[in-house]
Write an enzyme that holds these catalytic residues in place. Structure first.
Site, PDB file in Angstrom:
ATOM      1  N   GLU A 187      -3.684  -9.377   3.585  1.00 23.81           N
ATOM      2  CA  GLU A 187      -4.469  -9.097   4.804  1.00 23.81           C
ATOM      3  C   GLU A 187      -5.621 -10.063   5.012  1.00 23.81           C
ATOM      4  OE1 GLU A 187      -3.301  -6.877   2.754  1.00 23.81           O
ATOM      5  OE2 GLU A 187      -2.541  -5.122   3.832  1.00 23.81           O
ATOM      6  N   GLU A 216       0.844  -1.214   0.000  1.00 23.51           N
ATOM      7  CA  GLU A 216       0.000   0.000   0.000  1.00 23.51           C
ATOM      8  C   GLU A 216       0.876   1.260   0.000  1.00 23.51           C
ATOM      9  OE1 GLU A 216      -2.413  -1.418   3.376  1.00 23.51           O
ATOM     10  OE2 GLU A 216      -4.123  -0.754   2.188  1.00 23.51           O
TER      11      GLU A 216
END
Ligand code: NAI
Length: 719
Positions: free
Chosen positions: A123, A103
């Site tokens: 995740e 990210e």
């Protein structure tokens, strides 16, 4: 936690410094925030390169910080600042860019990756979603279908795949950081507006609804009852249908609902449990960190049946030469062809050459005399195995280590017939052995620490998740599973059907219910074990009534199926009926229904309607109860080991954490109450009687699972 250097006079080089993977701990977040502010505010700086120390960009969030609500600097704000800045920021990706690390790279204006780097948003595997803009930026960058695939599965991709997908701008075989510095100097002159991913127009396919519906169905089928992949889909949908700021709000709301969920806790527990399990310790103080394993180059596998073949493949795949031994020419030839076929298919899948030159097949045990280790995988028959181990002691050189793949026989009894009892242990693989990840390493009372260290390290080399356990009938996995299958059989007697029991377990999250699983494994496997232990066959005490054995309740129904030749999928019928022998489509069989009805009439059992709740409680609480006994007896050192065995060997749903974690989540007090209730109703089933350890833990206020170890008095560890 983040180093700042000025290079080439006008470039700020920010290096994340949090070994081993430069995780984004709160100190690192603070470090990057400060250094970015400094770089953006310094007029001398024209561009910024972000890289990670030790040739690893960033492995993502620091999972240990998940136990408490996120504090300190917000990644979302930091990433928005990086992206909105007027100076080009380049991510130099070496090693890994995973989760928050990727990210961070997405917030940069350019991404340069080393050709060996791996990238992804894993995740979801921890019960979460990428909540620092990952679900909003990635679809804008690579399109909705590809982003959905990556975010809902958590799969990592190679740098080459990342380049093809458009996740990175360039890949290099050179040092990515050096390359990024050169790149940054050229980027200074270029406009940045088209490089801010959050401002890009989403490339939306016309059939958006149909696309999301198809992915949702696919996810629900693959991961029944698991929340995180569905939340990921919703977040990507928000990216597709809402402006960036509103999409970010939705991402954050969805993350909040996942963050405190029991599923996220379970999945994060699994992550740590898997790492803990490999760190074995013996009562002598010998442990993973202080005992050197032997270097294994040559192995022998005795018996080329179901298990021997998979074991031979697992060994050859990692470069160990294998001598496989069988008793008859025909069996040897069949085994040889199967092993070669499996290795060839495997090599093709991995794009490498099959290491067939490592294989040797023989009918003579004499040929194994020079190997480093032997793994025995002959029939589950104690006298046969003892004979073989005696022969092996004579044939093998004195330094050869001997392992048995028995499903549950006494490893020490085998050690006792050899000339080297300290060099004997169990290596219990799971079927199919070249696919299943679990390896139980059985430590006999006389097994040396080097024998255990070698088995554990060899297992790891073969890509297995290894757990060291003590020696008792069935060890950990099969000892516990017996209580679970017994309950399932009793439930059939009392009124349930195989499809009802399986339905409840599959709804709970198992990929396959207990009966479907038995059909797949073959009902004869358990039958042979029951015969061996005198529960059925000629050794049964004639005074025992059919539904009592050795003083306890016993269900003869599985034996009845075997006597009728119903061995499961391979014979075309078992608990279910299949389209043909070897078929996989299980259909309820009216003959089984009739058999059950007849059985109930014969033994005057009044069938009753059994709720799903009772099916789950009886099957799973009894499993955990036996797990507590395993801990009490010192057969496993910690609950994590049991859970890892069940996750990797028995298909226990990961989002439930394993039988021990599940009991902990339900509440130990409740598990105790229900077991007392069921034991009262079925006093002839000793496994329903609550274990001492469970009672003790409840009396101590039900401490969290991480603290159980302090309460486990392993007076006599069997490890
Ligand atoms: P299998 O029946 O498929 O194969 C056993 C093989 O051993 C046969 O091919 C047989 O010809 C050979 N054999 C017998 N005596 C021999 C000797 N003296 N020398 C050389 N070869 C000999 O059995 P399977 O299922 O592979 O099981 C082997 C062992 O692995 C058993 O102890 C079993 O309990 C254990 N095991 C089985 C699992 C399964 O799911 N099938 C899972 C884990 C362990």
């Amino acid at each position: 936690m983040a180093r700042y250097e000025l290079v080439k006079g006008s470039l700020a080089l920010i290096t994340l410094t949090n070994p081993p993977v430069n995780a984004l701990s709160s100190a690192v977040r603070y470090g990057i925030t400060e250094k970015i502010k400094r770089a953006l505010g310094d007029p001398k700086v024209k561009a910024v390169v972000i890289c990670g120390e030790n040739e690893r960009f960033c492995g993502g969030a620091d999972i240990r910080e998940f136990a408490a609500p996120m504090r300190g600097h917000s990644l979302v704000m930091l990433f928005d600042d990086i992206e909105a800045g007027e100076k080009p920021v380049i991510a130099a990706i070496e090693g890994v860019a995973l989760g928050g690390g990727f990210e961070l790279a997405l917030a940069c204006h350019y991404r340069i990756a080393h050709s060996k780097a791996r990238l992804g948003l894993p995740e979801v595997t921890l019960g979460l979603l990428p909540a620092a803009g990952g679900t909003q930026r990635l679809p804008r960058l690579i399109g909705i279908p590809a982003a959905l695939e990556l975010i809902t599965t958590g799969h990592h991709v190679s740098a080459q795949e990342a380049l093809k997908l458009g996740m990175v701008d360039q890949i290099t075989d050179e040092n990515a950081c050096k390359m990024a510095v050169e790149f940054a100097l050229r980027a200074v002159a270029k406009p940045l507006s088209s490089r801010r991913i959050s401002t890009l127009t989403m490339p939306c396919p016309p059939n958006l609804d149909a696309l999301f519906e198809a992915v949702t169905m696919q996810v629900q089928k693959k991961a029944r009852g698991v929340m995180a992949p569905l939340a990921c889909i919703q977040a990507v949908r928000a990216a597709a249908t809402l402006p960036y700021s509103k999409g970010m709000k939705r991402e954050s709301e969805l993350m909040a609902s996942l963050f405190s969920s029991s599923q996220a806790r379970a999945l994060q527990y699994c992550f740590f449990a898997q790492r803990t399990a490999g760190k074995w310790t013996l009562p002598s103080g010998a442990q993973w960190s202080n005992i050197k394993p032997r270097d294994i180059r040559r192995a022998a596998v005795i018996g080329l049946g179901t298990m021997g073949r998979g074991i031979a493949v697992s060994l050859a795949r990692v470069g160990i030469s294998v001598i496989a031994v069988e008793t008859e020419k025909k069996l040897l030839e069949t085994g040889r062809q199967m092993v070669i076929g499996m290795l060839e298919r495997d090599a093709k899948r991995r794009g490498v050459t099959a290491s067939l030159y490592l294989l040797q097949f023989t009918l003579s045990l004499q040929d194994v005399k020079d190997v480093d280790i032997v793994i025995e995988a002959v029939f589950e028959d104690m006298s046969l195995k003892k004979r073989l181990f005696r022969d092996l002691s004579k044939v093998c050189r004195p330094s050869t280590l001997l392992y048995t793949n028995t499903s549950g026989l006494d490893v020490d009894a085998l050690a006792g017939v050899t000339d080297r009892p300290h060099m004997v242990a169990g290596m219990h693989f799971f079927s199919p052995a070249h696919v299943m990840k679990l390896l139980e390493v059985i430590c006999g009372p006389r097994s040396s620490s080097e024998t255990i260290a070698t088995a554990m390290s060899l297992g790891k080399r073969m890509g297995k998740v290894c757990v060291a356990v003590g020696n008792c009938p069935g060890f950990v996995g099969n000892r516990m599973v017996k209580t679970y299958t017994d309950q399932a059989n009793f439930l059939l007697e009392e009124g349930a059907t195989p499809e009802q029991v399986d339905g409840a377990l599959e709804e709970f999250g198992f990929a396959m219910g207990v009966f479907r699983m038995s059909d797949l494994a073959g009902l004869d496997v358990g039958w042979r074990i029951r015969k061996e232990s005198g529960l059925t066959g000629p050794d049964v005490d004639p005074k025992d009534p059919p539904h009592r054995r050795q003083g306890h309740r016993y269900s003869p129904i599985p034996d009845m199926l075997c006597e009728q030749g119903r061995m499961g999928q391979k014979t075309g019928c078992g608990w279910y009926v299949y389209e043909k022998p070897g078929g996989t489509e299980a259909k309820p069989d009216p003959l089984i229904q009739k058999l059950l009805e007849g059985y109930r009439v014969r033994y005057s059992i009044q069938p009753r309607k059994i709720s799903s709740q009772e099916l789950i409680e009886r099957c799973l609480y009894v499993l955990a109860n036996e797990g507590f006994r395993v801990l009490e007896d010192g057969i496993a050192v910690q609950p994590e080991d049991i859970d890892v065995i069940y996750l990797f060997g028995y298909g226990f749903p990961r989002h439930r954490g394993g039988p021990m974690f599940y009991a902990n989540m339900v509440g130990l007090g409740r598990v105790l109450d229900r077991l007392e209730h069921y034991h009262h109703a079925h006093p002839d089933v000793p496994h329903l009687k609550p274990s001492q350890l469970l009672k003790k833990l409840v009396a101590c206020g039900s401490p969290p699972i991480q603290k159980w170890k302090e309460h486990i008095k392993t007076m006599h560890s069997h490890l």
